[in-house]
Design an enzyme around this catalytic site. Sequence first.
Site, PDB file in Angstrom:
ATOM      1  N   ASP A 144     -17.420  41.535  18.372  1.00 58.97           N
ATOM      2  CA  ASP A 144     -18.401  40.891  17.511  1.00 58.97           C
ATOM      3  C   ASP A 144     -19.634  41.780  17.362  1.00 58.97           C
ATOM      4  OD1 ASP A 144     -19.488  38.903  15.928  1.00 58.97           O
ATOM      5  OD2 ASP A 144     -20.328  37.773  17.599  1.00 58.97           O
ATOM      6  N   CYS A 203      -4.299  17.787   8.036  1.00 61.21           N
ATOM      7  CA  CYS A 203      -5.474  17.438   8.835  1.00 61.21           C
ATOM      8  C   CYS A 203      -6.708  18.144   8.293  1.00 61.21           C
ATOM      9  CB  CYS A 203      -5.260  17.838  10.296  1.00 61.21           C
ATOM     10  SG  CYS A 203      -6.701  17.535  11.354  1.00 61.21           S
ATOM     11  N   CYS A 206     -11.911  18.753  10.978  1.00 63.60           N
ATOM     12  CA  CYS A 206     -13.060  19.657  11.107  1.00 63.60           C
ATOM     13  C   CYS A 206     -13.973  19.567   9.896  1.00 63.60           C
ATOM     14  CB  CYS A 206     -12.587  21.096  11.321  1.00 63.60           C
ATOM     15  SG  CYS A 206     -11.524  21.750  10.004  1.00 63.60           S
ATOM     16  N   CYS A 210     -18.079  17.838  10.173  1.00 67.95           N
ATOM     17  CA  CYS A 210     -19.207  18.773  10.118  1.00 67.95           C
ATOM     18  C   CYS A 210     -20.489  18.046   9.701  1.00 67.95           C
ATOM     19  CB  CYS A 210     -18.910  19.900   9.138  1.00 67.95           C
ATOM     20  SG  CYS A 210     -20.275  21.090   8.989  1.00 67.95           S
ATOM     21  N   CYS A 226     -24.396  25.896   8.060  1.00 70.85           N
ATOM     22  CA  CYS A 226     -23.780  25.762   9.389  1.00 70.85           C
ATOM     23  C   CYS A 226     -24.859  25.700  10.472  1.00 70.85           C
ATOM     24  CB  CYS A 226     -22.853  26.948   9.632  1.00 70.85           C
ATOM     25  SG  CYS A 226     -22.099  26.973  11.270  1.00 70.85           S
ATOM     26  N   CYS A 253     -23.109  24.895  17.518  1.00 73.30           N
ATOM     27  CA  CYS A 253     -22.510  23.590  17.231  1.00 73.30           C
ATOM     28  C   CYS A 253     -21.013  23.680  17.491  1.00 73.30           C
ATOM     29  CB  CYS A 253     -22.771  23.200  15.781  1.00 73.30           C
ATOM     30  SG  CYS A 253     -22.033  21.625  15.281  1.00 73.30           S
ATOM     31  N   CYS A 256     -16.779  20.910  14.981  1.00 76.23           N
ATOM     32  CA  CYS A 256     -15.476  21.147  14.349  1.00 76.23           C
ATOM     33  C   CYS A 256     -14.398  21.425  15.387  1.00 76.23           C
ATOM     34  CB  CYS A 256     -15.569  22.276  13.325  1.00 76.23           C
ATOM     35  SG  CYS A 256     -16.044  23.885  13.985  1.00 76.23           S
TER      36      CYS A 256
END
Length: 364
Positions: A144, A203, A206, A210, A226, A253, A256
Site C-alpha cells: 500500500d 447479496c 455492503c 454503508c 467513504c 469504518c 461494509c
Amino acid sequence: MTEQEGHAIVEQLQRWGDELGFSQIGVADVDLSDAEAGLLDWLDKGFHGEMAYMQSHGLKRARPQELVPGTVRVITARMDYLPRHTAANWRSHEWQRLHTASEAVVSVYARGRDYHKVLRQRLQQLAERLQQQVGPLGFRVFTDSAPVMEAELARRSSQGWRGKHTLVLNRQAGSLFFLGEIFIDMALPLTAPTSSQGHCGSCQACIDVCPTQAIVAPHVLDARRCISYLTIEHAGPIAPALRPLLGNRIYGCDDCQLACPWNKFATTSRLPDFDARNGLEASSLAQLMRWSEADFMQRLEGSPIRRIGYERWQRNLAVAAGNALRDNALSASVRAELLHNLNAWSVTASTLVQEHVDWALQAS
C-alpha cells in the site's frame, strides 16, 4: 528454469510465507491492460477525491513493468489481521459499540501495529530468501505504498475476488486481511486467478449498510463519501451534511465488512502485531478526548493512526462528540464531560478543529 523447477520454487515460497505469518502466497502476471479502462473511468469521475497520488501516476498503476522496469511477475501475499484473541461473536460486539454513542470506534485494522511496517519487513525477508535460493534477483517490495493495483493482482493470483464493496474477499477468510506484493524479474509459474464474478451473487448487504452510501454501484466506491477516506485521507473540513453520518467512527469504518456474510469466516492473525493497543478496542470518546498532543504521539507510536496527526484526530473526535450530544440516550454525566472537553479545546483549537467543535456544541 524448467516448469517443474518453477512450481517447486512457488511451493517453497508458499512454505516460507507461512513461516513468516502470511496467509497465502500467489504469483500474478503483469498484464493488467483490461483493468485500465475501469481505472480511468473511476479517476475521470473524481471518485478518488483529494488523493491526488491516485491520478498523478496515471496508468503506471495498471502497468507494473513501467513502475519497476524489468518486472515480469508479481508475488502477491495476504495476511489476516483480526486480533489473535477475538471472540466468536466479534461482529455483534462491534455493532453494539457502533450503536453506543459514547464509544469511540476505530477500524479493527488500525488498533494494533502499523501494517505497513509488519508486511514490508516480512515481504523483504521473503524476497531475500528467494534470492538466496535462485541467485541474482531484481525485486521491489510494496505494501500500500506505491501505485499498485493490489486488489486486481490479488484476484489474478487466487487470493480472492473483488466484493461489491471493492475489497478482496476470500472464501476461507472473508476480507479482514492486508495485501502486499513483490515485483520480480523472474518468470515464475502463475497461480490460477479467481473468477472476476466472485461469489457475492445477489447479496448487496455492503451497499445497503454503508452509512454515507459511498458504494454508488456494485464494485464502485466514491471515496469522497467513504468514512475511511473522510477520517483518514481527507485533510480539510468534513462537509456538515456528512458529519451526522459518521456517528462515533473516529478512524476508518468497518460497516461494509461487518455486514458481509463472508466475514463469518474471517480468520484471526497468528501475529501479536495486530493485537489492540492502548485500549482502542474499548475506548470512550471522553477518554480519548483527554489525550494531549503529547499523549497522542506517545501512545500511538508505531500505529497507523499517528500519520493523520493530532489535528485530524481532534476533528474526528469533535464530530463524534457532536453526534453523541445529539443522542437523547446519552447520560447526563457523559454529556457534561464531552461538553467540558469541547469547551477546553476551544482555548487552543486550530481553525479546522474549532469549526467542528462549534458544530458539536450546537447540539448542547
